[in-house]
Design a protein around this motif. Structure first.
Motif, PDB file in Angstrom:
ATOM      1  N   LEU A 141       0.809  -1.226   0.000  1.00 21.77           N
ATOM      2  CA  LEU A 141       0.000   0.000   0.000  1.00 21.77           C
ATOM      3  C   LEU A 141       0.841   1.274   0.000  1.00 21.77           C
ATOM      4  O   LEU A 141       0.349   2.337  -0.387  1.00 21.77           O
ATOM      5  CB  LEU A 141      -0.940   0.007   1.218  1.00 21.77           C
ATOM      6  N   LYS A 142       2.082   1.188   0.495  1.00 17.79           N
ATOM      7  CA  LYS A 142       2.997   2.333   0.546  1.00 17.79           C
ATOM      8  C   LYS A 142       2.376   3.571   1.224  1.00 17.79           C
ATOM      9  O   LYS A 142       2.333   4.670   0.642  1.00 17.79           O
ATOM     10  CB  LYS A 142       3.502   2.692  -0.853  1.00 17.79           C
ATOM     11  N   PRO A 143       1.896   3.438   2.450  1.00 16.39           N
ATOM     12  CA  PRO A 143       1.327   4.592   3.158  1.00 16.39           C
ATOM     13  C   PRO A 143       2.406   5.618   3.479  1.00 16.39           C
ATOM     14  O   PRO A 143       3.599   5.313   3.450  1.00 16.39           O
ATOM     15  CB  PRO A 143       0.779   3.963   4.441  1.00 16.39           C
ATOM     16  N   ARG A 144       1.989   6.843   3.792  1.00 16.49           N
ATOM     17  CA  ARG A 144       2.959   7.870   4.182  1.00 16.49           C
ATOM     18  C   ARG A 144       3.592   7.555   5.535  1.00 16.49           C
ATOM     19  O   ARG A 144       4.772   7.842   5.758  1.00 16.49           O
ATOM     20  CB  ARG A 144       2.279   9.241   4.215  1.00 16.49           C
ATOM     21  N   VAL A 145       2.789   6.968   6.430  1.00 18.79           N
ATOM     22  CA  VAL A 145       3.256   6.660   7.789  1.00 18.79           C
ATOM     23  C   VAL A 145       2.759   5.270   8.184  1.00 18.79           C
ATOM     24  O   VAL A 145       1.647   4.877   7.821  1.00 18.79           O
ATOM     25  CB  VAL A 145       2.737   7.714   8.805  1.00 18.79           C
ATOM     26  N   GLY A 174      11.871   1.486   2.598  1.00 15.71           N
ATOM     27  CA  GLY A 174      11.972   2.915   2.336  1.00 15.71           C
ATOM     28  C   GLY A 174      11.345   3.781   3.407  1.00 15.71           C
ATOM     29  O   GLY A 174      10.832   4.869   3.118  1.00 15.71           O
ATOM     30  N   TYR A 175      11.396   3.316   4.662  1.00 13.70           N
ATOM     31  CA  TYR A 175      10.839   4.075   5.788  1.00 13.70           C
ATOM     32  C   TYR A 175      11.918   4.348   6.832  1.00 13.70           C
ATOM     33  O   TYR A 175      12.882   3.592   6.957  1.00 13.70           O
ATOM     34  CB  TYR A 175       9.683   3.301   6.445  1.00 13.70           C
ATOM     35  N   ARG A 176      11.719   5.432   7.593  1.00 15.37           N
ATOM     36  CA  ARG A 176      12.596   5.768   8.716  1.00 15.37           C
ATOM     37  C   ARG A 176      11.861   5.439  10.007  1.00 15.37           C
ATOM     38  O   ARG A 176      11.005   6.212  10.454  1.00 15.37           O
ATOM     39  CB  ARG A 176      12.957   7.262   8.705  1.00 15.37           C
ATOM     40  N   PRO A 177      12.169   4.285  10.619  1.00 19.47           N
ATOM     41  CA  PRO A 177      11.429   3.881  11.822  1.00 19.47           C
ATOM     42  C   PRO A 177      11.957   4.533  13.092  1.00 19.47           C
ATOM     43  O   PRO A 177      13.153   4.760  13.239  1.00 19.47           O
ATOM     44  CB  PRO A 177      11.650   2.369  11.864  1.00 19.47           C
ATOM     45  N   GLN A 178      11.052   4.846  13.993  1.00 19.11           N
ATOM     46  CA  GLN A 178      11.395   5.277  15.347  1.00 19.11           C
ATOM     47  C   GLN A 178      10.682   4.366  16.332  1.00 19.11           C
ATOM     48  O   GLN A 178       9.577   3.876  16.058  1.00 19.11           O
ATOM     49  CB  GLN A 178      10.958   6.718  15.603  1.00 19.11           C
ATOM     50  N   LEU A 179      11.321   4.140  17.470  1.00 19.41           N
ATOM     51  CA  LEU A 179      10.755   3.297  18.516  1.00 19.41           C
ATOM     52  C   LEU A 179      10.419   4.141  19.737  1.00 19.41           C
ATOM     53  O   LEU A 179      11.242   4.946  20.177  1.00 19.41           O
ATOM     54  CB  LEU A 179      11.771   2.231  18.942  1.00 19.41           C
ATOM     55  N   PHE A 180       9.222   3.948  20.271  1.00 13.83           N
ATOM     56  CA  PHE A 180       8.801   4.668  21.470  1.00 13.83           C
ATOM     57  C   PHE A 180       8.243   3.678  22.480  1.00 13.83           C
ATOM     58  O   PHE A 180       7.331   2.905  22.153  1.00 13.83           O
ATOM     59  CB  PHE A 180       7.711   5.698  21.146  1.00 13.83           C
ATOM     60  N   VAL A 199       6.880   3.859  14.872  1.00 10.63           N
ATOM     61  CA  VAL A 199       6.297   4.893  14.018  1.00 10.63           C
ATOM     62  C   VAL A 199       7.315   5.193  12.917  1.00 10.63           C
ATOM     63  O   VAL A 199       8.467   5.533  13.216  1.00 10.63           O
ATOM     64  CB  VAL A 199       5.956   6.178  14.798  1.00 10.63           C
ATOM     65  N   ALA A 200       6.896   5.029  11.675  1.00 11.94           N
ATOM     66  CA  ALA A 200       7.842   5.162  10.560  1.00 11.94           C
ATOM     67  C   ALA A 200       7.248   6.031   9.467  1.00 11.94           C
ATOM     68  O   ALA A 200       6.103   5.825   9.049  1.00 11.94           O
ATOM     69  CB  ALA A 200       8.187   3.778   9.997  1.00 11.94           C
ATOM     70  N   ALA A 201       8.025   7.022   9.020  1.00 15.40           N
ATOM     71  CA  ALA A 201       7.615   7.888   7.914  1.00 15.40           C
ATOM     72  C   ALA A 201       8.321   7.450   6.638  1.00 15.40           C
ATOM     73  O   ALA A 201       9.485   7.029   6.684  1.00 15.40           O
ATOM     74  CB  ALA A 201       7.957   9.343   8.225  1.00 15.40           C
TER      75      ALA A 201
END
Length: 341
Positions: A141-145, A174-180, A199-201
């Motif tokens: 689906l290639k979502p934005r987030v 092709g996403y930049r993941p962050q962990l919280f 959360v990945a943009a």
């Protein structure tokens, strides 16, 4: 006088201003995260859910535009032309891949790679594969987030290797993941619930790192306590243990450990008015400290920040709540994603 954030109704959603951002939810269960996104002004396009009963409840309360009752493996295999076009212009793909194999209870490493049916009547699946099935949907689906919720146990011990694989897969896509690691008790939720959020943009958007920091005052059990609980059967061991409890005991396990040197029945939690509730899980047994009864259904609804007019059909209230993300927890995250990104 305004109501506290945890005291709300589904009918209130009609008053929430919409900003036009869209979400599609996988492993939706009762729609805890769905309600959080709606409270934050997002438009829900639909959901994927494997459990027929959960889907009935979801449809009853959320009336999804595009519901898919099927395993996620079947959903990701659907030809693109059989999916609604708006799913390919998605702002957020949301999911909470079932995570019991990473729970901190029991011999969890022994479960990895095994096949389990996490509820009677469901398809038997390898639960530690489901996160990657979810990311396959993201690739499609290639979502934005992408937002994925899971248990804190994924950050402990050998499971950290699994997390590294997940983060690598995000980057491959092709996403930049962050962990919280977030605790719902700091987010206005009347419950101590620690959860891990990925959360990945998408890389092509050049967005700054997301900041998620919450420091709300705690909401105590006495603040949400309401209604009559179900009395304990006076002939049971749980009742006799409840009678022998001491003020310092936080669970029936504390009683058995003191009396027998070994904790048993530790999942039966003693809730005290002056404390924040423990994590409400699908198998939780919460007892009131000052009367021999389980907490009320309304207590469970408020502790999980579900709406008071939610229709559980014929399902157990604490089970549906415990399987879901607290709506208020997801609302706070979704608000920040919209504000910052």
């Amino acid at each position: 006088m305004s109501h506290p954030a945890w005291d709300w109704k589904l009918s209130d959603l009609a008053e929430v201003p919409k900003h036009g951002r869209t979400v599609f939810s996988c492993f939706s269960c009762g729609g805890g995260s769905t309600m959080g996104y709606k409270l934050a002004g997002y438009t829900m396009l639909g959901n994927v859910e494997i459990d027929p009963q959960m889907m009935r409840i979801y449809r009853k309360n959320h009336n999804p535009l595009h519901p898919f009752l099927m395993p996620i493996q079947d959903f990701k295999a659907l030809p693109n032309d059989q999916l609604p076009p708006e799913l390919f212009d998605l702002d957020i793909l949301d999911g909470s891949p079932p995570c019991s194999v990473f729970s901190l209870s029991g011999d969890r490493e022994d479960k990895w790679g095994g096949e389990y049916s996490f509820r009677e009547g469901q398809v038997v699946q390898r639960l530690d594969d489901l996160f990657f099935d979810f990311l396959d949907v993201a690739e499609k689906l290639k979502p934005r987030v992408i937002v994925a919720e899971n248990v804190r146990g994924m950050m402990v011990g050998k499971a950290r290797g699994f997390v590294s694989l997940v983060l690598s897969r995000f980057r491959e896509l092709g996403y930049r993941p962050q962990l919280f690691l977030l605790n719902s008790a700091t987010m206005g939720v009347p419950q101590k619930r620690e959860r891990l959020f990925f959360v990945a943009a998408r890389e092509d958007q050049a967005l700054p790192p997301l900041q998620l920091e919450f420091n709300d005052p705690p909401v105590l059990y006495r603040d949400v306590r309401s209604g009559e609980g179900k009395p304990l059967n006076t002939s049971t061991k749980t009742y006799s243990r409840w009678k022998r409890k001491r003020p310092i005991d936080l669970s029936m396990g504390d009683v058995t450990e003191r009396e027998k040197g070994k904790a048993s029945d530790y999942n039966t939690i003693i809730l005290k008015d002056q404390k924040v509730s423990n994590t409400l899980a699908s198998s939780s047994w919460f007892l009131r400290s000052d009367e021999p009864c389980r907490i009320s259904d309304m207590d469970s609804i408020r502790i999980q920040t579900f709406p008071s007019d939610y229709d559980f059909l014929d399902s157990d209230v604490s089970y549906v709540c415990g399987m879901s993300v607290p709506p208020l927890m997801m609302k706070r995250i979704a608000e920040q994603i919209h504000l910052q990104w």
